[in-house]
Write an enzyme that holds these catalytic residues in place. Structure first.
Site, mmCIF file in Angstrom:
data_model
loop_
_atom_site.group_PDB
_atom_site.id
_atom_site.type_symbol
_atom_site.label_atom_id
_atom_site.label_comp_id
_atom_site.label_asym_id
_atom_site.label_seq_id
_atom_site.Cartn_x
_atom_site.Cartn_y
_atom_site.Cartn_z
ATOM 1 N N HIS A 199 0.186 -4.340 -6.263
ATOM 2 C CA HIS A 199 -1.234 -4.272 -6.594
ATOM 3 C C HIS A 199 -1.682 -5.490 -7.383
ATOM 4 C CE1 HIS A 199 -0.645 -0.274 -5.060
ATOM 5 N NE2 HIS A 199 -1.900 -0.398 -4.692
ATOM 6 N N GLU A 441 -0.007 7.090 5.296
ATOM 7 C CA GLU A 441 0.818 6.070 4.638
ATOM 8 C C GLU A 441 2.215 6.583 4.305
ATOM 9 O OE1 GLU A 441 -1.106 4.717 1.057
ATOM 10 O OE2 GLU A 441 -1.768 6.710 0.490
ATOM 11 N N ASN A 464 0.517 -0.677 3.610
ATOM 12 C CA ASN A 464 1.361 -1.160 2.497
ATOM 13 C C ASN A 464 2.424 -0.124 2.181
ATOM 14 O OD1 ASN A 464 -0.632 -3.064 2.441
ATOM 15 N ND2 ASN A 464 -1.669 -2.234 0.659
ATOM 16 N N ASP A 465 1.978 1.117 2.064
ATOM 17 C CA ASP A 465 2.938 2.178 1.774
ATOM 18 C C ASP A 465 3.669 2.623 3.033
ATOM 19 O OD1 ASP A 465 2.911 2.644 -1.018
ATOM 20 O OD2 ASP A 465 0.858 3.349 -0.809
ATOM 21 N N ARG A 475 7.893 -2.005 -1.997
ATOM 22 C CA ARG A 475 6.896 -3.044 -1.723
ATOM 23 C C ARG A 475 6.750 -4.069 -2.830
ATOM 24 N NH1 ARG A 475 1.278 0.508 -1.813
ATOM 25 N NH2 ARG A 475 0.191 -1.369 -2.401
ATOM 26 N N CYS A 512 -6.377 0.168 6.429
ATOM 27 C CA CYS A 512 -6.907 -0.409 5.195
ATOM 28 C C CYS A 512 -5.833 -1.084 4.369
ATOM 29 C CB CYS A 512 -7.641 0.644 4.367
ATOM 30 S SG CYS A 512 -6.579 1.983 3.851
HETATM 31 C C1 PEP Z 1 -1.791 1.155 1.441
HETATM 32 O O1 PEP Z 1 -0.822 1.763 1.003
HETATM 33 O O2 PEP Z 1 -1.751 0.442 2.477
HETATM 34 C C2 PEP Z 1 -3.078 1.201 0.742
HETATM 35 C C3 PEP Z 1 -4.164 0.676 1.263
HETATM 36 O O3 PEP Z 1 -3.109 1.786 -0.473
HETATM 37 P P1 PEP Z 1 -2.546 1.107 -1.823
HETATM 38 O O4 PEP Z 1 -2.211 -0.338 -1.503
HETATM 39 O O5 PEP Z 1 -3.608 1.225 -2.843
HETATM 40 O O6 PEP Z 1 -1.337 1.922 -2.130
HETATM 41 MG MG MG Z 2 -1.100 3.259 -0.460
#
Ligand code: PEP
Ligand code: MG
Length: 588
Positions: A199, A441, A464-465, A475, A512
């Site tokens: 993040h 996710e 991402n997850d 990650r 996303c």
């Molecule tokens: C993801 O996991 O791809 C996502 C968009 O959520 P975050 O990155 O906030 O975990």
């Molecule tokens: Mg996520």
């Protein structure tokens, strides 16, 4: 004193985390204490430097003893023992001799020799499995900071702490460090640790701060005020860049700026492929301050509003009415387009929602996302009621994070239903048809997408997850970053499966996660049937142009071929070859 700057150009390679070029002096925040300037000393100065070291150590010991006495008079013996341990460290013969030896043999200034010896010592301590000993590193860092402050700096008139703009170099930065930095002075940052999907990196991209992460321990040698350049496109930290390097980068920045202006001019053009496939291109936001960028980027709404960043304003989620104000503002500013408000996703590498009684051994597999909300019903209720109330101010949708299966989704919807009933009986207006979506996710959610689809209005894939959990690669851990593969065959099969399950129930599927903004992968995602991409507003005009350059039927063929591949390289080659054919100029 004779000083020779150590000024040859050195390039450190890391992971590109946020695009852009930054040029300026380094400001180091090493773990717990900052690196001093380094300079060579002459042979005649060795004795003088050793005296400076002795004086700094004696001054520190005196301060610590005074502190110890003051504390003893206030609260008795027990608390002050800690200072005794600090003093003992400064009497440790082996450490003192190492510093003296470094001054004499490397001919380095005393503060740097001390700093380097202590960094090595601390690194060794951090690797000790005993948690008690590891914890003591904070005490040692504290003593080091004191010693460094006690060096007489008046012999070193060139050194001034950077008040103006600088590049920050740190061991690591948390998302809250990044969010609360003074961005007026920050040109860019580089970290030893970190990875592209943390993040911290996501925030750097949304703020448009060039960043390189995962540089590794070699940057311990980098000293304050060294002239530097960060290349956030290719992941380089260059120290003492030569005139030639600077010239090359200045030309590169001008080219990027020209490209940006051209793309901005097209931001309102439809995001449709040349053969007529329409895609929704929306923005990811974390803070209300990003709203003006959403407008400027030409986004069709907000595809992901990460509400957990509201936690940065205090230690807990704001109450119902404060949240309502925030959501209503986003809704109003983005109207008539839709804003997808993701309910709290605390935990993992983000802020915890409350102090945990003991740290979780595996935070990413622990208490985060919808699990936190379901186990804190009052807090969940506040958030849902706030979203519902704000739904009168524009067009809002609700999305639940980290759902692992149907039971959780039904539980969350049940709480939502109760909130709607309450508001009804209170006579408070809200949108009764507010769309409710699920983040896909967790692999179990993708595998069971057919079970979730009849109860969802849309799916948004959090790659991402999804990647981290599918290939079992943390990650944010740079040691395994090479295994974190968005094009892993398992990942693209899960994306495909989700899209098909959504299609069968007549609901749309978007992406996303950061994959949505990686333009090497757009042909693949479009070909897999994804209908919405939600990306950082900064890169949105570029992704729009990419979509306009694509041919949907070619993307579908490419995706089919990709689904037959046996490894991530094969999948990447296929999508990249379409990208290179369609928009080569946008790729570098
Ligand atoms: C993801 O996991 O791809 C996502 C968009 O959520 P975050 O990155 O906030 O975990
Ligand atoms: Mg996520």
């Amino acid at each position: 004193m004779a000083k020779t700057a150590i000024d040859q150009e050195i390039t450190y390679r890391g992971i590109p985390a946020s695009p852009g070029i930054a040029i300026g002096p380094i400001h180091v925040i090493a773990r717990g204490f900052s690196a001093p300037e380094i300079y060579e000393i002459s042979e005649q100065d060795i004795g003088h430097e050793q005296e400076r070291f002795d004086e700094a150590v004696s001054a520190t010991k005196k301060q610590l003893t005074d502190l110890q006495e003051r504390l003893e008079s206030l609260s008795g013996n027990a608390d002050s023992e800690i200072f005794e341990a600090h003093v003992m460290l400064l009497e440790d013969k082996t450490l003192l001799e190492r510093v003296e030896k470094a001054i004499a043999t490397r001919q380095q200034n005393a503060e740097y020799a001390f700093y380097a010896v202590m960094q090595n010592f601390l690194e060794a301590m951090r690797r000790i499995p005993d948690p008690y000993l590891r914890e003591r590193t904070a005490d040692i860092e504290d003593v080091c900071q004191r010693v460094l402050r006690n060096f007489q700096v008046d012999e070193d008139p060139d050194y001034q702490p950077p008040e103006g703009k600088h590049i920050l170099l740190a061991y690591d930065l948390s998302p809250s460090d990044t969010a609360s930095m003074n961005r007026r002075h920050l040109l860019g940052f580089a970290t030893e640790q970190g990875s592209v999907n943390s993040h911290t990196a996501i925030l750097a991209r949304s703020f448009g701060i060039p960043a390189v992460v995962g540089l590794g321990a070699s940057v311990i040698q980098v000293t304050a005020l060294t002239p530097a350049l960060i290349d956030g496109y290719s992941g380089k930290l260059i120290l003492n860049p030569t005139e030639e390097t600077l010239g090359k980068y200045v030309a590169y920045m001008a080219k990027k700026e020209k490209q940006r202006t051209e793309l901005d001019a097209k931001r309102d053009e439809a995001t449709e492929t040349i053969d007529g496939r329409k895609l929704t291109l929306s923005a990811n936001i974390e803070f209300l301050e990003e709203l003006h960028q959403v407008k400027r980027s030409g986004a069709k709404g907000v595809g992901l509003y990460r509400t957990e960043f509201l936690l940065l304003n205090g230690s807990e989620m704001p109450d119902e009415s404060e949240q309502e104000q925030a959501y209503a503002r986003v809704a109003k500013e983005v109207a008539p387009e839709m804003v997808i408000v993701r309910t709290l996703d605390a935990g993992g590498d983000k802020l915890p929602v409350e102090p945990l009684t003991e740290p979780e051994p595996n935070p990413f597999l622990g208490w985060r996302g919808i699990r936190v909300s379901l186990s804190r019903p009052a807090m969940f209720r506040d958030q849902l009621r706030a979203i519902l109330r704000a739904s009168q101010s524009g067009k809002l949708a609700i999305m639940f994070p980290l759902v692992s299966g149907l039971t959780e989704l039904l539980q969350a919807k049940e709480v939502l239903k109760r909130c709607m009933d309450e508001l009804d009986s209170e006579g408070v207006p809200f949108d009764p048809d507010i769309p409710v979506g699920v983040m896909i996710e967790v692999p179990s959610a993708a595998i069971c997408a057919d079970l979730l689809a009849p109860h969802s209005d849309f799916f948004s894939i959090g790659t991402n997850d999804l990647i981290q959990y599918t290939v079992a690669v943390d990650r944010v851990n740079p040691h395994v970053a090479n295994l974190y593969k968005p094009t892993h065959p398992a990942v693209i099969r899960l994306i495909k499966q989700t899209v098909v399950a959504g299609d069968n129930c007549g609901i749309w599927t978007g992406v996303c996660g950061e994959m949505a903004g990686d333009i090497r992968l757009t042909p693949l995602l479009v070909g897999l049937g994804v209908e919405e991409l939600s990306v950082s507003p900064k890169i949105l005009p570029k992704v729009g142009q990419v979509i306009r350059s694509l041919d949907f039927s070619q993307c579908k063929d490419a995706a089919e071929e990709a689904l037959r591949q046996t490894n991530s390289r094969g999948v990447m080659d296929i999508t990249l070859s379409v990208a290179r054919q369609r928009y080569p100029d946008l790729l570098d």
